[in-house]
Write an enzyme that holds these catalytic residues in place. Structure first.
Site, short mmCIF file in Angstrom:
data_model
loop_
_atom_site.label_atom_id
_atom_site.label_comp_id
_atom_site.label_asym_id
_atom_site.label_seq_id
_atom_site.Cartn_x
_atom_site.Cartn_y
_atom_site.Cartn_z
N GLU A 1174 -7.49 7.86 5.08
CA GLU A 1174 -8.31 6.66 4.89
C GLU A 1174 -9.71 7.03 4.46
O GLU A 1174 -10.32 6.37 3.60
CB GLU A 1174 -8.35 5.87 6.20
CG GLU A 1174 -9.23 4.64 6.18
CD GLU A 1174 -10.42 4.80 7.12
OE1 GLU A 1174 -11.51 4.35 6.72
OE2 GLU A 1174 -10.26 5.37 8.21
N ASP A 1178 -10.98 5.64 0.83
CA ASP A 1178 -12.18 4.82 0.73
C ASP A 1178 -13.04 5.27 -0.46
O ASP A 1178 -13.54 4.45 -1.24
CB ASP A 1178 -12.98 4.91 2.04
CG ASP A 1178 -14.37 4.36 1.92
OD1 ASP A 1178 -14.51 3.12 1.82
OD2 ASP A 1178 -15.33 5.16 1.92
N ASP A 1269 -7.82 -0.36 6.46
CA ASP A 1269 -7.71 1.09 6.60
C ASP A 1269 -6.40 1.61 6.03
O ASP A 1269 -6.37 2.65 5.37
CB ASP A 1269 -7.82 1.50 8.07
CG ASP A 1269 -9.24 1.40 8.60
OD1 ASP A 1269 -10.16 1.19 7.78
OD2 ASP A 1269 -9.43 1.52 9.82
N GLU A 1272 -6.45 1.88 2.28
CA GLU A 1272 -7.24 3.05 1.86
C GLU A 1272 -6.46 4.33 2.11
O GLU A 1272 -6.50 5.26 1.29
CB GLU A 1272 -8.57 3.08 2.61
CG GLU A 1272 -9.51 1.94 2.21
CD GLU A 1272 -10.76 1.88 3.06
OE1 GLU A 1272 -11.78 1.39 2.58
OE2 GLU A 1272 -10.70 2.31 4.23
#
Length: 1460
Positions: A1174, A1178, A1269, A1272
């Site tokens: 994650e 991101d 999350d 990502e």
């Protein structure tokens, strides 16, 4: 790291030491001592005398004095005392300050800039552990309340480090205590242990005992007996406990029944039935409020999703479909709420400060409370102060509430409790509010009110026994039995006046309590005699590894101590001990990120004398490194330490802990190293406005170079300077301008000086006429020259201009062929060139002016000319017999604005379409100027040409000198161009893109360099690598400032000159010029250069550029080669088949997809959670989205790109994609009921909400973070699985986000907070702020937000599921009300700011705030901060129109005297 600096206090009078204090001070100079003196005898003043003495010693130079205290509340008190009585630099540290243990640079700086540091012992022990400071650098160690130096107290840990230092380097030790003996049964043994632990001798006053007794008198001690508590009371029936006991199994509010019942009974036995119910009411109410608050938050989220606006909705009026999504409230919980409502009139006043609303008769209280009331009444006086000591916090809280309500005491006592800080060790969401303790600020406020007399009675736990400065009390009551000698001595010391009374309360049938008290009373004189009569020096010090005092076998068994290890990191000196190992593991795990639904992850210990340690599975370690088996030890605690010690050693070897035994670098961007261990230099002394030398090609020397200037394929002149200029080509005003090198210019030796002078004069007049409109400064660093057909300089024309700079009155030969070509100059207006249009042989100055003309107000042209041209010191020159000529003013172009290729638009739009007005001038008043039309055109475009040449020259020098890859030249120029230039382009767009490139480049490198560090640690490493402070350091290391373009585009003053104070030889050598620009521009240019490289050659070129710039990218090798994927494949489980189809991507490594779908609550030792992926995903999404916006909206500015990007990558938007496009909620592996329920509540909302609503109103939605999350993490998994192929992962991201990306634009509606700020700033109001408050005092956290305008609450307080949502709702409501002219809260009614009537001047936002600025952070919770942020947001909305910057800019007419 926040450091509390103690202000210097001016002392109005000197405080002289007493003789007994001088006696102790003299003995302390000779050796390490422990001063055993009663409370109130002035031990702190003795320490101040010792501080003043030690700083004068030669050995103490460049060392610091450390004053240690056992409790946070004592830090400020002792620091203030030292600052008040010495001129030394005093700083204080304690856990309640915003300290960053990883900020090595600031710790070092704080110690080096201090003479005395006052801190809690644990802070200093941590500093020693991580080698931020060392014992050798301390001149004096002062231990306040030093009797705590035993067992595992931090005092003892500090002394262990002291004993590891060679004796000659050890500091002096001074201890202070009123009770040096813990165990009265073995007084000698207790003293010997304390002396051994502190390497000091216990001493007392010998020579001035009478003076000591006079200044610290002993109170009268009284025993107050009371009857046992009754089983029944004349009180309510049934009691609150009777009513609630049937419903205490309500799981929603997590009631620990057994523990609660035990505290209830203890409170009942101590205080009575009413107080027991008061405790129970407060505890259950706190738990219930927390549950209802969480429930309301989730309901608000649901309703926000349904109607998109209203945040106040009655559940009963909501739709059935909406209500069906709410979690059901159990009947037990409803009954508990009803019972509390019935009892509320007895226990809750409804005020902000909880109070008992009714009188409390003594019949509802125990005989013990009755006896206390009798004592207080007996000793009461209008000025009395009293302290009642109790053992438990809930007893202190209840007793402090009921005493003022007892009728017999009403009006006599002003009461409050004083308890310790406490800690929440439970895993539930709420703990008993009575047991949570007091914060430092509340403690300090309570003590200050007691000192001022606003309170006269404190009910306190042991926190008030020692250290804190109180006024001498008239009466001190031990409400609960005395447990040990230290408590007896310390609490009695609070009653230290000659008339004070110390009351010991004892139950009549509990003889053991009286026996213990009498034993303390009788043994105290004997115990004092032990250390008062001992000879110095003390007995031989025991080695710190030998047996410790009685009662410590569990802690320090000799056999265990004998096998203890001590690990020192060779490179840094950081120390790992058995005492620090457990805390280090806890700190490591505390950094593991977790959401609201996941409890903090902690190490798990199992076993007794041989402990097994299991680390959280969220640590990305091999399975065999998550488990450690410790050696067998004789005590359970020692066994735990031993296994923790082994684990930390191994984790250090795996690079989970760094060489300072820290699990992370600084969390605030203040670290001293980047992710690669390269130092981050401190450039805080670099001024905000830098004065630097930048590369510049414009210079003169013995060797000059001739370049040909071409406009639209026609050679119009030559450009001469001392540098061989690079060839350039650009477009401006619809024309193509080129420059090419021709040859070295050769002069005739005999004529060189004259020819150079003439070139300079030709340049001066050309600039005056065509560019600046005023004389230019000499000497010039380049010359524009006319050329002959053979490309040689036309010195005949040059000489003619030099000899007749203002032109010639000779009009012979002038004919119609000169119309529209011949340049002329009116003698009455020097510096303003005209072009001849016609010779009017029919008009003279004496001709009559025609009606309707601008001259028609005058009878003749002569009258008009005289009036127009006559000046104070010069008469107009108007030849009466001259014909008139028609002419038009030639345009000037002082602007150097040009367009790089990326910013070109339809060139026909750039061509001037200006029909210039004609004018009449006497022919004989005009001179013919010797400039050809071609030369004029060249001069007209010269500012742009010089600007372009300068930009290209610096860009090419930058590429060569810094080793940059072949970044497109125009992009590199753009990346180096600051906003201060006000050109049609600057580096802000590329800087925004480069920021995302930097984030991804650093993330990939850190992820692979530290495979065993969790997301929290990686975040800290990345922060240090991408912070502005790091970028500034790297930019200064490579001297990036040498290549930046900061010059303004307007050239009313010609800047291409050689400075007067510059030696021509030096100028020729360095080819540089001095410029000024903001320091923060360097960070922007670093990121913009990355952005330019990425636009030119993708990630691979960005890696090359980042490496050349010194960034933590891991080198220039492409990721696909450096991190190639494993050859063997592992198919993904069938659970993910639909997901792979939706992604249009098939995983090579199915285990990555499993990891990407695993929430931390589901992670086991066999699989990791998605947190690292994650963290990577991101950064990937961030760059993909911004790159898309950059390409799609080439005219959008930096602020617009950032705003659109934030809408696309925010939590609600990603959660919507996760649910709508990929159904990730169905495959998310979760093992948490609350999280699963929250996801189920939000999925229907996200499914039914349009993409447009998510983008425009996403701030109103608060879905569980796990939904964004997991998206990502899936993107991160694709990136890793594809061998870090950015193009491939970008195509997937753009596919799954296509509907979101299509709706993005540079002009999206602002969020309510930004909308309010921009509107307020444009309205001129500077007195607006947000205010955070608590909806319920029992929660002890802010959850509501109001908007305050001119001290009036306009909107709020509004409570929502989180503060961000509360803030948005409050801002939205405030904006509506303030703009409503029918409302009494309209801004025009509230605002009287002086700026409200002043127009706002547009400003250019240069860059983001410089984090090297040490000023206080800007906050919108105060008016000044709100106004600052609002103005910044307003500036971002105002952009300069590029069309206004390019093209003709006529300077005002400047009239200069010339020859008649």
């Amino acid at each position: 790291m926040t450091v509390a600096q103690i202000p210097q206090v001016i002392v109005s009078e000197s405080i002289l030491p007493r003789r007994y204090q001088e006696e102790i001070f003299r003995r302390a100079q000779n050796s390490n001592v422990i001063a055993a003196l009663d409370t109130g005898s002035g031990k702190t003043f003795i320490s101040i005398l010792l501080i003043k003495w030690i700083v004068l010693q030669e050995k103490a130079k460049r060392k610091v004095i450390v004053f240690l205290v056992p409790k946070v509340a004592l830090v400020k008190q002792q620091a203030d005392s030292i600052a008040a009585h010495t001129p030394l630099r005093v700083k204080m540290f304690h856990g309640s300050l915003d300290l960053d243990l990883t900020d090595r640079a600031n710790w070092k700086k704080s110690f080096e800039q201090s003479d005395v540091v006052v801190m809690t012992a644990q802070i200093f022990l941590n500093i020693l552990t991580h080698s931020h400071w060392s014992v050798e650098k301390v001149s004096l160690l002062i231990f306040d309340e030093c009797h705590h130096t035993r067992k595992n107290h931090a005092y003892n840990g500090i002394m262990h480090e002291y004993f590891q230092t060679i004796p000659s380097d050890r500091p002096k030790v001074f201890g202070m205590t009123a009770s040096p003996i813990w165990n009265p049964k073995d007084a000698e043994g207790s003293l010997a242990t304390l002396e051994k632990n502190l390497d000091a001798t216990v001493i007392a006053v010998r020579e001035h005992v009478e003076e000591l007794q006079e200044n610290s008198p002993r109170p009268v001690e009284v025993i107050k007996e009371f009857s046992p508590p009754s089983d029944t009371y004349d009180y309510l029936y049934p009691t609150l406990w009777d009513c609630l006991s049937l419903f205490t199994n309500a799981v929603e509010i997590n009631i620990p029944v057994d523990k609660l019942h035990m505290k209830y009974q203890m409170t009942r036995n101590s205080l009575g039935a009413f107080s027991a119910d008061l405790f129970l009411y407060t505890d259950i109410k706190t738990r219930l409020i927390h549950f209802i608050d969480e429930l309301e938050s989730s309901q608000n989220e649901t309703f926000l999703g349904l109607d998109g606006f209203d945040h106040h909705i009655d559940v009963d009026e909501s739709s059935e479909s909406a209500q069906s999504q709410f979690p059901a409230i159990s009947p037990d919980l409803e009954q508990i709420d009803a019972i509390l409502s019935e009892f509320r009139p007895f226990f809750d006043s409804g005020t902000e400060v909880p109070a008992v609303p009714i009188p409390v008769p003594l019949a509802w209280c125990t005989p013990k409370v009755n006896a206390l009331v009798e004592v207080l009444l007996e000793h009461y006086s209008p000025t009395f102060h009293a302290i009642v000591f109790v053992e438990q916090r809930q007893v202190a809280a209840c007793l402090a509430k009921i005493l003022p309500c007892i009728p017999e005491l009403r009006g006599y006592v002003r009461c409050a409790e004083l308890v310790g800080h406490g800690a929440n060790h439970g895993h539930g969401p709420v703990v008993n509010s009575n047991a949570r303790g007091m914060g430092l600020a509340r403690q300090q406020d309570t003590v200050e009110l007691f000192r001022q007399g606003k309170l006269n009675l404190l009910v306190a736990t042991s926190v008030a026994e020692e250290g804190l400065h109180f006024p001498a009390c008239d009466i001190v009551v031990r409400f609960d039995p005395i447990q040990h000698m230290v408590g007896y001595v310390q609490s009695r010391g609070r009653a230290r006046t000659k008339t004070s009374t110390f009351v010991i309360m004892a139950q009549k049938d509990h003889s053991a309590h009286l026996v213990r008290y009498n034993a303390f009373l009788k043994s105290e004189p004997e115990l004092k005699r032990v250390y008062q009569t001992r000879e110095e020096p003390a007995a031989t010090r025991l080695d710190p590894g030998e047996d410790s005092e009685e009662g410590e076998v569990e802690e320090d068994d000799p056999a265990d101590v004998a096998v203890r290890e001590r690990y020192i990191v060779p490179s840094t000196g950081a120390v790992l001990t058995y005492d620090s190992a457990v805390n280090l593991l806890n700190h490591l795990c505390s950094l593991i990120p977790h959401d609201a639904y996941t409890p903090p992850q902690l190490p798990k210990y199992s076993g007794d004398y041989a402990v097994m340690l299991e680390l959280p599975s969220s640590l990305p370690l091999p399975i065999d490194r998550l488990f450690f088996s410790g050696p067998e030890r004789r005590s359970k605690r020692e066994a735990k330490r031993a296994v923790a010690f082994l684990a930390v050693k191994e984790l250090h070897r795996l690079d989970v802990f760094d060489d300072y035994l820290l699990p992370a670098t600084s969390s605030k961007g203040r670290g001293t190293e980047d992710a690669d261990g390269r130092g981050i230099l401190d450039f805080s002394d670099v001024p905000d406005l830098m004065d630097v030398l930048v590369r510049d090609p414009w210079t003169l020397g013995a060797k000059l170079y001739l370049h040909i200037v071409t406009i639209d394929d026609q050679d119009v002149g030559g450009l001469v300077t001392g540098t061989c200029l690079p060839p350039v080509e650009f477009k401006s005003d619809g024309s193509t301008i080129q420059l090419r090198y021709d040859r070295v210019l050769l002069f005739d030796e005999d004529e060189e000086w004259d020819q150079r002078r003439m070139l300079s004069e030709f340049m001066r007049m050309g600039l005056w006429f065509c560019v600046t409109g005023r004389p230019a400064e000499l000497p010039f660093s380049s010359f524009l020259v006319p050329l002959l057909p053979n490309k040689h300089i036309d010195f005949e024309v040059v000489e003619r201009v030099a000899s007749e700079p203002y032109g010639s009155y000779d009009w012979s030969g002038a004919s119609e062929k000169d119309y529209n070509h011949l340049m002329v100059m009116n003698s009455n207006q020097y510096g303003r060139a005209l072009v001849l249009r016609n010779i009017r042989y029919d008009l003279t100055p004496l001709s009559t002016t025609p009606p309707g003309s601008k001259e028609s107000e005058y009878p003749t042209y002569r009258d008009y000319f005289v009036q127009r041209w006559t000046r104070k010191k010069r008469e107009a020159f108007v030849p009466e017999n001259s014909f008139l000529i028609e002419a038009t003013y030639l345009p000037r172009c002082p602007s150097s604005v040009y367009r790089v290729r990326e910013h070109l638009i339809d060139l026909d739009l750039c061509k001037r379409q200006i029909a210039r007005a004609g004018l009449l001038v006497p022919k004989d008043a005009c001179r013919r100027v010797h400039f050809s039309e071609d030369v004029y055109r060249a001069f007209l475009l010269l500012p742009k040409l010089c600007r372009r040449v300068t930009d290209v020259y610096r860009a090419r020098q930058e590429r060569i000198e810094l080793g940059l890859p072949m970044i497109a030249e125009d992009l590199l120029i753009e990346a180096s161009t600051l906003p201060t230039t006000s050109l049609t382009f600057n580096n802000q767009r590329l800087e925004t893109l480069g920021d995302s490139v930097l984030k991804l480049g650093s993330t990939v490198h850190i992820m692979n360099k530290y495979p065993h560090r969790h997301e929290g640690q990686l975040s800290h490493l990345r922060q240090n690598s991408v912070s502005n402070r790091t970028l500034l350091s790297r930019a200064k290391e490579i001297e990036l400032e040498r290549f930046l373009n900061s010059e303004s585009h307007n050239l009313h003053f010609w800047r291409y000159t050689v400075p007067e104070d510059t030696d021509s030889t030096l100028c020729r050598i360095r080819r540089s010029t001095r410029r000024e620009f903001p320091r923060r521009s360097l960070q922007d240019c670093m990121e913009a250069t990355l952005g330019a490289a990425f636009v030119t050659g993708g990630i691979d070129m960005a890696l090359q550029a980042g490496t050349a710039l010194g960034l933590s990218f891991g080198g220039p090798i492409p990721w696909s080669l450096k991190y190639s994927r494993r050859p063997e494949s592992s198919p993904a489980p069938h659970l993910f088949a639909d997901l792979q189809e939706s992604l249009c991507y098939e995983f090579h490594r199915g285990d990555l997809l499993v990891e990407a779908a695993t929430h931390p609550s589901f992670a086991t030792s066999a699989s990791s959670s998605y947190q690292r992926l994650e963290f990577l995903g991101d950064a990937v999404i961030d760059l993909v989205v911004l790159n898309y916006l950059y390409r799609r909206f080439p005219q959008a500015n930096s602020g617009q790109l950032s705003a659109a990007r934030s809408r696309a990558v925010c939590g609600p938007t990603l959660a919507s994609i996760s649910v709508r496009r990929l159904c990730l909620h169905k495959i998310l592996l979760v093992n948490n009921v609350e999280l699963s329920s929250a996801i189920n509540r939000h999925v229907p909302i996200l499914e039914s909400t349009s993409v447009e609503d998510i983008i425009n109103k996403g701030w109103k939605y608060d879905p569980p973070k796990a939904l964004s999350d997991v998206l990502e993490s899936v993107v991160g998994a694709i990136f890793v699985d594809s061998a870090y192929n950015f193009e491939k992962v970008a195509s997937v991201v753009e596919l799954i986000m296509s509907d979101v990306l299509e709706l993005l634009s540079p002009n999206l509606p602002k969020d309510p907070v930004s909308e309010l700020m921009v509107w307020a700033a444009s309205s001129g109001c500077r007195r607006i702020s947000f205010r955070k408050t608590q909806s319920h005092a029992e929660l002890r956290r802010n959850d509501s937000v109001s908007v305050v305008v001119h001290d009036v609450v306009v909107a709020g307080p509004i409570t929502a599921s989180n503060l961000s949502l509360s803030k948005g709702l409050a801002a939205e409501r405030a904006r509506i009300l303030l703009d409503d002219h029918s409302s009494d809260q309209c801004l025009t009614s509230l605002c009287d700011c002086s700026m409200a009537m002043k127009p706002q001047v547009p400003q250019v936002s240069l860059a983001i705030p410089d984090e090297n600025d040490i000023s206080k952070p800007v906050s919108d919770e105060n008016e000044e901060g709100f106004a600052t942020i609002a103005q910044r947001k307003l500036d971002e909305t105002r952009t300069v129109n590029p069309e206004e910057c390019e093209g003709e800019v006529d300077a005002e007419i400047v009239v200069h005297e010339g020859p008649e």
